[in-house]
Design an enzyme around this catalytic site. Sequence first.
Site, short mmCIF file in Angstrom:
data_model
loop_
_atom_site.label_atom_id
_atom_site.label_comp_id
_atom_site.label_asym_id
_atom_site.label_seq_id
_atom_site.Cartn_x
_atom_site.Cartn_y
_atom_site.Cartn_z
CG HIS A 133 -31.92 -1.53 11.55
ND1 HIS A 133 -31.40 -2.84 11.33
CD2 HIS A 133 -31.18 -1.10 12.48
CE1 HIS A 133 -30.65 -3.11 12.02
NE2 HIS A 133 -30.37 -1.95 12.75
CG ASP A 210 -38.18 -2.84 12.49
OD1 ASP A 210 -38.30 -2.89 13.91
OD2 ASP A 210 -36.97 -2.60 12.09
CD GLN A 213 -34.75 2.31 17.57
OE1 GLN A 213 -34.82 3.17 18.72
NE2 GLN A 213 -33.60 1.78 17.32
CE LYS A 236 -32.83 -1.72 18.53
NZ LYS A 236 -31.49 -1.53 18.58
CB CYS A 377 -27.94 -1.08 10.88
SG CYS A 377 -26.65 -2.05 11.76
#
Length: 419
Positions: A133, A210, A213, A236, A377
């Site tokens: 991302h 990261d 997700q 999220k 993104c």
Amino acid sequence: MSTTFDVERIRKDFPILSRELPGGRPLIYLDSGNSSQKPVQVIEAMREHMAAHYGNVGRALHVLGSESTEAYEGARDKVAAFIGAPSRDEVVFTKNASEALNLVAYCFGNPVCTDERFAMGPGDEIVITEMEHHSNIVPWQLLAQRTGATLRWFPVTDDGRLDLSGLDEIVTERTKIVSIVHQSNVLGTVNPVAPVLARAREVGALMMLDASQSVPHQKVDVAALGVDFVAFTGHKMVGPSGIGVLWGRRELLEAMPPFLGGGEMIEAVWMDRSTYAPVPHKFEAGTPPIVEAVGLGAAVDYLTAVGMDAIREHELELTAYALGALKEIDGLRLIGPSDLADRGGTISFTLPDIHPHDVGQILDDVFGIAVRVGHHCARPLHLRFGIPATTRVSLYLYNTTAEIDALVRGLHHVKKVFG
């Protein structure tokens, strides 16, 4: 579906899922990778705090200030337990995952930081991946520009997996930080952490994930992962926007300089110098997202009550069903893994000679189906596959096979329109 997972009961917790769109269309929400919907338990926790307990944190001795501080710090305790953090003081609240990633990048090459692990200059290297991302690309580009360091990256295979064949050539003795996505927001791929971490440790580099997700969709234990930093965001994971999390090993956080200056992050201030509060408050300048933290704590409670293993199982069953159903669509090109091995419930695809924007518009206008279209993104990843954009379906705990059937009907309709 799993007999122990009552998706219809769960759906009743999300008021927006019963909304009727203009024209009498029921809402079919398949865009949770962008931002998840919120259960009533989170909505009510935030409303109750604003209505009955709101005050600024850490600054008042009155009842409301104490109640707000207790709720804010209680949310930190919940997040720490949720991700298996060894210490609550390793959980830093930010406004989102992007800020958490930027916070870490800011510390490298900063002359205020005397810890050699954060030294960065010409000849040093930063390693990311081609599937990142933009939030895990641009901060490292800025760091490279600021310090003269070199940015390198792992490529992606044709089936959407991380290509680690050149691991030893990409992560070298010159590498200072490796920062990779845990689960791709486009491909759904869950990346292997252990081999990359082992190589980073071998060369003395730090490693960041990261996990925006992955934390909402599977059990993530930061201590078990063994990395140095993890970033994720609240919106999220059925929580509110405006709050994210940086987890970092305490000794590293203590070595890092403040990212922002102001109230609450200080110990003492003179006109010519300041000393700083201990972690995590050193990184939480100003009035923090108090009500958002309360909401994030409620989101953690909700996901914990449902069970992260149950959520993961439900999503895998949905993903398998969706991958099979989408094979009905002639010409559909899947961008990402075609099997369930090391993947989550994010499915991106293209249709021949039909722009994803048209796909998304028709699905919404005719069927009330919300998907994401564009490059999500992650433009470099789309360039790697030679496409400008994809249509993305992202599944979560409240989605059903009936909604996937509706998606397939919708895609057949899209193809007829452009037939």
